[in-house]
Design an enzyme around this catalytic site. Sequence first.
Site, PDB file in Angstrom:
ATOM      1  N   GLU A  16      14.189  86.057  45.930  1.00 18.31           N
ATOM      2  CA  GLU A  16      15.622  85.988  46.232  1.00 18.31           C
ATOM      3  C   GLU A  16      15.847  85.282  47.568  1.00 18.31           C
ATOM      4  OE1 GLU A  16      17.243  89.957  46.154  1.00 18.31           O
ATOM      5  OE2 GLU A  16      16.391  90.379  44.176  1.00 18.31           O
TER       6      GLU A  16
ATOM      7  N   GLU B 142      23.160  85.205  40.009  1.00 18.91           N
ATOM      8  CA  GLU B 142      23.617  86.560  39.675  1.00 18.91           C
ATOM      9  C   GLU B 142      24.950  86.858  40.371  1.00 18.91           C
ATOM     10  OE1 GLU B 142      20.757  89.702  40.256  1.00 18.91           O
ATOM     11  OE2 GLU B 142      22.226  91.259  39.808  1.00 18.91           O
TER      12      GLU B 142
HETATM   13  O1  KIV Z   1      15.018  92.500  38.937  1.00 20.95           O
HETATM   14  C1  KIV Z   1      15.669  92.045  38.001  1.00 20.95           C
HETATM   15  O2  KIV Z   1      15.744  92.614  36.914  1.00 20.95           O
HETATM   16  C2  KIV Z   1      16.367  90.787  38.220  1.00 20.95           C
HETATM   17  C3  KIV Z   1      17.316  90.338  37.159  1.00 20.95           C
HETATM   18  C4  KIV Z   1      18.512  91.170  37.177  1.00 20.95           C
HETATM   19  C5  KIV Z   1      17.607  88.890  37.264  1.00 20.95           C
HETATM   20  O3  KIV Z   1      16.193  90.167  39.224  1.00 20.95           O
END
Ligand code: KIV
Length: 305
Positions: free
Chosen positions: A117, A184
């Site tokens: 991220e 997201e």
């Molecule tokens: O951790 C996760 O499940 C994610 C998704 C929501 C994209 O990053």
Amino acid sequence: MPDKVTIHTLKKLKQAGQKIGMVTAYDATFARILDDAGADVILVGDSLGMVIQGHDSTLPVTMDQMVYHCRAVTRAAKRAHVVGDMPFMSYQGPWEEAVRNAGRLVAEGGVGSVKLEGGEEFAETVTRIVRASVPVMGHLGLTPQSVHKMGGYVVQGKDEQQARKIMQDAIALEQAGCYALVLEGVPLELAQQVSQRLTIPTIGIGAGLYCDGQVLVCYDLLGMNPDFKPKFVKRYADLYGQIKGAAEAFFSEVRAEAFPDEAHSFKSKTIRLVASNPEVPPPAASAEDDKGADGEKVQIYGVPV
Ligand code: KIV
């Protein structure tokens, strides 16, 4: 054996205008079902901190836990490309540490790529991981590992300044070498513009229909938590209801002595049933001494019926 989906397959799908189906999984049983259902990508998400471990954020998830779950999923997923999430603090430090941790998910967890991220500030880290031959998927917008910085799980990129920053980050991540990007919790207009601007596929979650693919947490799409009803989730099943109903039926049959019946029991050709009487002491002689005549069933313990 079906052709394995690779990062190149995903790029071709975008070029052909075909949408990419991605879903999370955390164990071999779910991975097998979702792979059989045709998932292009299975993400071993750090969302496991919430849906598997019961935390209220993804922050407590460790590298060792990610490796463990990645291994379980990659054992079962035959076709889908498997992505392993880099947990909080596994890549935010020096890039050498990030490369080492990304390498663990590949070498020990068996995944084909990793996801992290963050935007421009991680461009150098992304490049270093990619240079170590580990493909990287980016993740922008509502990034759950930044929950405290965001002040909660709130939609990002609604105003122009935030939207420009997300676009800038997306371009930086593509240039740094990301092969795909999760968007997201952003407005669909922004997701559309980012998807058009990038040559790498965008995968949306709460980002509208114009992304090149969509991802959902498997437990959400299967309706396993009746208390979690965010706007962006569509439930394709009510597994909470079905699992609860099945378990209730099991307990009720156990209590009514309806299960197990003969069809679900093993039978002996040589040992006979006896009346159950807890007051009868065990026989002094060993079971070996208690052999019946040819063809006759023997009593091991208890009162003959
Ligand atoms: O951790 C996760 O499940 C994610 C998704 C929501 C994209 O990053």
